[in-house]
Design a protein around this motif. Structure first.
Motif, PDB file in Angstrom:
ATOM      1  N   SER A  94       9.428   3.774  -7.818  1.00  0.00           N
ATOM      2  CA  SER A  94       8.759   2.542  -7.519  1.00  0.00           C
ATOM      3  C   SER A  94       9.207   1.166  -8.197  1.00  0.00           C
ATOM      4  CB  SER A  94       7.213   2.875  -7.224  1.00  0.00           C
ATOM      5  OG  SER A  94       6.484   2.890  -8.452  1.00  0.00           O
ATOM      6  N   HIS A  95       8.939   1.315  -9.670  1.00  0.00           N
ATOM      7  CA  HIS A  95       9.103   0.235 -10.456  1.00  0.00           C
ATOM      8  C   HIS A  95       9.298   0.911 -11.894  1.00  0.00           C
ATOM      9  CE1 HIS A  95       5.070   0.286 -10.487  1.00  0.00           C
ATOM     10  NE2 HIS A  95       4.902  -0.269 -11.387  1.00  0.00           N
ATOM     11  N   ALA A  96       9.821  -0.038 -12.804  1.00  0.00           N
ATOM     12  CA  ALA A  96       9.974   0.246 -14.207  1.00  0.00           C
ATOM     13  C   ALA A  96       8.885   0.109 -15.158  1.00  0.00           C
ATOM     14  CB  ALA A  96      11.519  -0.456 -14.568  1.00  0.00           C
ATOM     15  N   HIS A  97       7.643   0.048 -14.633  1.00  0.00           N
ATOM     16  CA  HIS A  97       6.774   0.328 -15.623  1.00  0.00           C
ATOM     17  C   HIS A  97       6.470   1.771 -16.098  1.00  0.00           C
ATOM     18  CE1 HIS A  97       4.290  -3.665 -14.079  1.00  0.00           C
ATOM     19  NE2 HIS A  97       5.013  -3.801 -15.241  1.00  0.00           N
ATOM     20  N   MET A  98       6.483   2.017 -17.308  1.00  0.00           N
ATOM     21  CA  MET A  98       6.274   3.074 -18.004  1.00  0.00           C
ATOM     22  C   MET A  98       5.322   4.219 -17.354  1.00  0.00           C
ATOM     23  SD  MET A  98       8.430   3.330 -20.472  1.00  0.00           S
ATOM     24  CE  MET A  98       8.047   4.543 -21.556  1.00  0.00           C
ATOM     25  N   ASP A  99       4.262   3.554 -16.797  1.00  0.00           N
ATOM     26  CA  ASP A  99       3.285   4.832 -16.181  1.00  0.00           C
ATOM     27  C   ASP A  99       3.850   5.081 -14.954  1.00  0.00           C
ATOM     28  OD1 ASP A  99       2.798   2.162 -15.080  1.00  0.00           O
ATOM     29  OD2 ASP A  99       0.849   2.588 -14.728  1.00  0.00           O
ATOM     30  N   HIS A 100       5.133   4.637 -14.422  1.00  0.00           N
ATOM     31  CA  HIS A 100       5.831   5.385 -13.357  1.00  0.00           C
ATOM     32  C   HIS A 100       7.054   5.934 -13.676  1.00  0.00           C
ATOM     33  CE1 HIS A 100       2.965   3.363 -10.062  1.00  0.00           C
ATOM     34  NE2 HIS A 100       2.721   2.604 -11.255  1.00  0.00           N
ATOM     35  N   CYS A 101       7.703   5.469 -14.750  1.00  0.00           N
ATOM     36  CA  CYS A 101       9.166   6.031 -15.002  1.00  0.00           C
ATOM     37  C   CYS A 101       9.112   6.752 -16.363  1.00  0.00           C
ATOM     38  CB  CYS A 101      10.118   4.824 -14.950  1.00  0.00           C
ATOM     39  SG  CYS A 101       9.966   3.444 -16.243  1.00  0.00           S
ATOM     40  N   ASP A 218       5.858  -6.906  -3.870  1.00  0.00           N
ATOM     41  CA  ASP A 218       5.489  -7.777  -4.923  1.00  0.00           C
ATOM     42  C   ASP A 218       4.685  -7.275  -5.662  1.00  0.00           C
ATOM     43  OD1 ASP A 218       5.191 -10.225  -5.971  1.00  0.00           O
ATOM     44  OD2 ASP A 218       3.178 -10.738  -5.103  1.00  0.00           O
ATOM     45  N   HIS A 219       5.062  -7.292  -7.318  1.00  0.00           N
ATOM     46  CA  HIS A 219       4.240  -6.528  -8.411  1.00  0.00           C
ATOM     47  C   HIS A 219       4.722  -7.681  -9.511  1.00  0.00           C
ATOM     48  CE1 HIS A 219       2.370  -3.833 -10.536  1.00  0.00           C
ATOM     49  NE2 HIS A 219       3.204  -3.232 -11.116  1.00  0.00           N
ATOM     50  N   SER A 220       3.855  -7.118 -10.689  1.00  0.00           N
ATOM     51  CA  SER A 220       4.090  -7.704 -11.816  1.00  0.00           C
ATOM     52  C   SER A 220       5.337  -7.596 -12.591  1.00  0.00           C
ATOM     53  CB  SER A 220       3.051  -7.838 -12.654  1.00  0.00           C
ATOM     54  OG  SER A 220       2.674  -6.561 -12.947  1.00  0.00           O
ATOM     55  N   GLY A 239       3.897   2.381  -4.134  1.00  0.00           N
ATOM     56  CA  GLY A 239       4.007   2.112  -5.508  1.00  0.00           C
ATOM     57  C   GLY A 239       2.886   1.256  -5.869  1.00  0.00           C
ATOM     58  N   ASP A 240       3.152   0.311  -6.702  1.00  0.00           N
ATOM     59  CA  ASP A 240       2.156  -0.696  -7.232  1.00  0.00           C
ATOM     60  C   ASP A 240       2.380  -2.018  -6.529  1.00  0.00           C
ATOM     61  OD1 ASP A 240       1.048   1.173  -9.075  1.00  0.00           O
ATOM     62  OD2 ASP A 240       1.746  -0.200 -10.557  1.00  0.00           O
ATOM     63  N   LEU A 241       1.421  -2.556  -5.898  1.00  0.00           N
ATOM     64  CA  LEU A 241       1.690  -3.986  -5.093  1.00  0.00           C
ATOM     65  C   LEU A 241       0.461  -4.644  -4.988  1.00  0.00           C
ATOM     66  CD1 LEU A 241       0.114  -3.110  -2.386  1.00  0.00           C
ATOM     67  CD2 LEU A 241       2.480  -2.374  -1.552  1.00  0.00           C
ATOM     68  N   GLY A 463      -1.216  -7.793 -11.300  1.00  0.00           N
ATOM     69  CA  GLY A 463      -0.249  -7.364 -10.469  1.00  0.00           C
ATOM     70  C   GLY A 463      -0.373  -6.227  -9.320  1.00  0.00           C
ATOM     71  N   HIS A 464      -1.910  -6.405  -9.168  1.00  0.00           N
ATOM     72  CA  HIS A 464      -2.173  -5.357  -8.080  1.00  0.00           C
ATOM     73  C   HIS A 464      -3.091  -5.909  -6.964  1.00  0.00           C
ATOM     74  CE1 HIS A 464      -1.005  -1.830 -10.576  1.00  0.00           C
ATOM     75  NE2 HIS A 464      -1.354  -2.572 -11.591  1.00  0.00           N
ATOM     76  N   ALA A 465      -3.147  -5.342  -5.808  1.00  0.00           N
ATOM     77  CA  ALA A 465      -3.872  -6.079  -4.795  1.00  0.00           C
ATOM     78  C   ALA A 465      -5.247  -5.799  -5.067  1.00  0.00           C
ATOM     79  CB  ALA A 465      -3.435  -5.472  -3.584  1.00  0.00           C
TER      80      ALA A 465
HETATM   81 ZN   LIG Z   1       3.019  -1.285 -12.384  1.00  0.00          ZN
END
Ligand SMILES: [Zn+2]
Length: 511
Positions: A94-101, A218-220, A239-241, A463-465
Motif C-alpha cells: 500500500s505504501h512505503a511506511h515501515m509498518d507496511h513494508c 491520499d496519505h502522509s 491501506g492507509d488513507l 495521515g489518517h482519516a
Molecule cells: Zn502509513
C-alpha cells in the motif's frame, strides 16, 4: 469463495500482513514491521540479530510461522519445513511506511512486490542512503550464508553481488525508474559490490490469482495505493488513507471505484468519535507560515522527512517569507530521485545543509547530491551569520548540528505527530533542553510548569482519516462485510456498523 487470513495488523496499529487466497493461490496485502510487537522485546540497544536471519523474529512471534522466507535467512536450528507454505503470487504494497513494508525484505526472492513507482523509489532511496538491516532491505539485499560449522551464524557472502527484488509497478515503469533500480551508488569502486537488478514490469502484465486494480489514495507519504481484488468475491483494501490532504480527491475516486466490493478491509487508526478540531494540510501550512512570519531569527522546521506534502508546504512558506529552505543531503537524494522518476517532487530552490563529517563513505551523496547540487550547499557559518534567511529542516536527531551553528534565539516549529510512547516523551524533554540551551522558542509543542508535554493540534494534519470520514468511506462503498485492521478501536466499528468481522490473527475467514 475467497479466504482472508490476517497474520498481523488486526489487533493494533501497523505491521499489516494480510493474506487473501482463492483456490489455493493468494497474495499478501502489505508485509510490514509491527513496531508495537517489536517494542515488547526490543529497543535501541537491544536489536534483532540479523546474523541469525529470521530465527529470532519467528521465535518471538514477530514474523508469522510460515515457510515463505528467503532460504539464506534460515539458520539450521529453525524448523522451517514444519511450517505451512503458501502459494504467494505477490505482495501488494500500500505504501512505503515501515509498518507496511518493513518485513518484505525477508520474503522469498521469487515473490514480486506490486507497488507504485513512488513507493519503489522511496524504499530503494532509504536503503541507498541509510543503514542496512533486515527491516530495510526491501529493494535489494546481500545474500547470506552460514560462517560457522553448525549453520547458526549467517553473514553476507563476500564478493557476491546485491540481489535486486522483482517489482510489478502499478504504472508502466519509466526508463528512469529502471535505471535507478539497476545500480547502487558507489558500486563502481574497485572493491564495491554491484547490484544485480531484479525485474521491474507493469503489474497488469503479471499473472495473479485475482484481477487486481491499484488506486492512488491520499496519505502522509507519496505513492499510497489502495487495491481492489476481483475474484469469486470482490475485496477492497484501503491501506492507509485520508480525505483531508492535498490529494483527497484520489481517495474519493478510489471509493467510487470500490462500490462493488463485498468485503472492505479498512484501516481505522483514528476510528472513533471525532471531537477534535479539523486540521487540513492547508490549515497546517497557514499556521506554520504565521509562525515563520512572526519569527525574527533562525527557524527550524521539524516534520517527518517522508512527509513530502509537508515539505512542499514549507517550500511554499519559505518562498512567501523570503527565506531559503535547507534540507539534509539524504532527504535531497530522495527528493531528487522522486523528481526524476515520478515528477511528484521538486528540488527547486532547496538548499542543502553541509554537515561536518567524513563524507567519503556517503557514496550516494558524492555521486548524486554533490555532483548535481554542489552550489546549493550551505554551511553552519553562513547560517550563523544570517539566521533570518533560512528555515532549517532539522529534527531532534539533528540537534548536534546546532553546536556548530551556535544560534542565539530562534523558533522551532514542531509539525509532526504527538508523542505516542514513553521513549518519544523522553526525547521531547531532551529536545526542550536543547532548545533552551540556544534560547530557541518552541511552537507546536510545549512543556508546562510540571514538565507535562502539550501539543498544539493546529501544527499537524494526520495521515489518517478521522472516524467521520471512515464512516463516509464505509457508507459509500456499502460492503457486505467490514474487516477493520490497523486500529485500536475495533469496538467502535462493531458498535457503529452491521456485518463487522473482528478477525482473530492467524485464523482464515471465508467470504
Ligand atoms: Zn502509513
Amino acid at each position: 469463495m475467497v479466504s482472508l487470513t490476517v497474520y498481523d495488523g488486526a489487533m493494533g496499529i501497523g505491521g499489516n500482513k494480510l493474506y487473501l487466497e482463492e483456490n489455493g493461490n493468494g497474495v499478501f496485502l502489505d508485509f510490514g514491521k509491527n513496531f508495537g510487537k517489536y517494542g515488547v522485546f526490543y529497543e535501541e540497544f537491544l536489536k534483532n540479530r540479523d546474523t541469525r536471519g529470521i530465527h529470532d523474529l519467528i521465535y518471538l512471534d514477530l514474523l508469522p510461522k510460515l515457510n515463505i522466507y528467503r532460504p539464506d535467512l534460515i539458520p539450521s536450528d529453525l524448523p522451517i519445513s514444519q511450517y505451512p507454505s503458501l502459494n504467494v503470487a505477490a505482495v501488494l504494497l500500500s505504501h512505503a511506511h515501515m509498518d507496511h513494508c518493513g518485513n518484505i525484505g525477508m520474503l522469498r526472492e521469487d515473490i514480486p512486490i506490486v507497488a507504485s513507482p513512488e513507493s519503489i523509489v522511496i524504499m530503494k532511496g532509504m536503503q541507498d542512503a541509510g543503514v542496512s538491516s533486515l527491516e530495510t532491505d526491501n529493494a535489494y539485499f546481500s545474500p547470506r550464508q552460514p560462517t560457522d560449522d553448525k549453520g547458526l551464524y549467517l553473514s553476507s557472502v563476500a564478493g557476491m553481488n546485491y540481489h535486486g527484488r522483482n517489482f510489478c509497478c502499478t504504472e508502466k515503469p519509466s526508463e528512469a525508474l529502471t535505471s535507478f533500480l539497476s545500480r547502487k551508488p558507489g558500486q563502481d569502486g574497485k572493491r564495491a559490490k554491484k547490484l544485480d537488478p531484479g525485474q521491474c514490469g507493469c503489474y497488469d502484465n503479471a499473472a495473479f490469482p485475482f484481477e487486481i486494480s491499484a488506486h492512488p489514495v491520499d496519505h502522509s507519504i507519496f505513492g499510497a495505493t489502495a487495491y481492489i481484488l476481483r475474484g469469486e468475491t470482490t475485496a477492497a483494501y484501503t491501506g492507509d488513507l485520508r480525505l483531508h490532504g492535498k490529494n483527497g480527491q484520489s481517495t474519493r475516486d478510489f471509493v467510487s471505484r470500490a462500490k462493488d466490493a463485498s468485503v472492505l478491509i479498512t484501516e481505522g487508526t483514528r476510528a472513533g468519535p471525532s471531537d477534535e478540531e479539523k486540521t487540513s494540510e492547508q490549515s497546517v501550512c497557514e499556521t506554520c507560515r504565521e509562525s515563520v512570519e512572526s519569527s525574527a531569527g533562525l527557524v527550524i522546521a521539524d516534520f517527518s522527512p517522508r512527509n513530502f506534502e509537508r515539505l512542499e508546504s514549507f517550500q511554499e512558506i519559505a518562498q512567501k517569507t523570503g527565506r531559503e529552505l535547507v534540507a539534509m543531503a539524504k532527504d535531497v537524494y530522495m527528493l531528487h530521485s522522486l523528481q526524476c522518476i515520478s515528477g511528484s517532487c521538486t528540488t527547486e530552490g532547496l538548499r542543502i545543509y553541509d554537515e561536518i563529517m567524513d563524507k567519503s563513505k556517503r557514496k550516494w551523496e558524492q555521486e548524486i547530491v554533490r555532483s548535481l547540487y554542489d552550489d546549493r550547499y550551505v554551511d553552519h557559518k553562513a547560517i550563523r551569520e544570517s539566521p533570518e534567511n533560512y528555515i532549517l529542516c532539522f529534527s531532534f536527531f539533528d540537534m548536534k548540528h546546532l553546536l556548530d551553528i551556535k544560534p542565539e534565539g530562534g523558533t522551532y516549529i514542531y509539525s509532526g505527530c504527538e508523542a505516542f510512547n514513553e521513549e518519544m516523551e523522553i526525547d521531547f524533554h531532551r529536545l526542550w533542553h536543547w532548545l533552551r540551551r540556544f534560547n530557541i522558542n518552541p511552537s507546536g509543542f510545549s512543556l508546562d510548569e510540571n514538565e507535562a508535554l502539550c501539543f498544539d493540534k493546529s501544527y499537524h494534519a494526520s495521515g489518517h482519516a478521522p472516524g467521520e470520514d471512515i464512516t463516509w468511506v464505509i457508507d459509500q462503498i456499502d460492503p457486505d462485510y467490514i474487516v477493520p485492521i490497523h486500529t485500536e478501536a475495533r469496538d467502535w466499528f462493531a458498535k457503529s456498523f452491521e456485518n463487522v468481522i473482528l478477525v482473530d490473527e492467524g485464523r482464515p475467514y471465508e467470504f
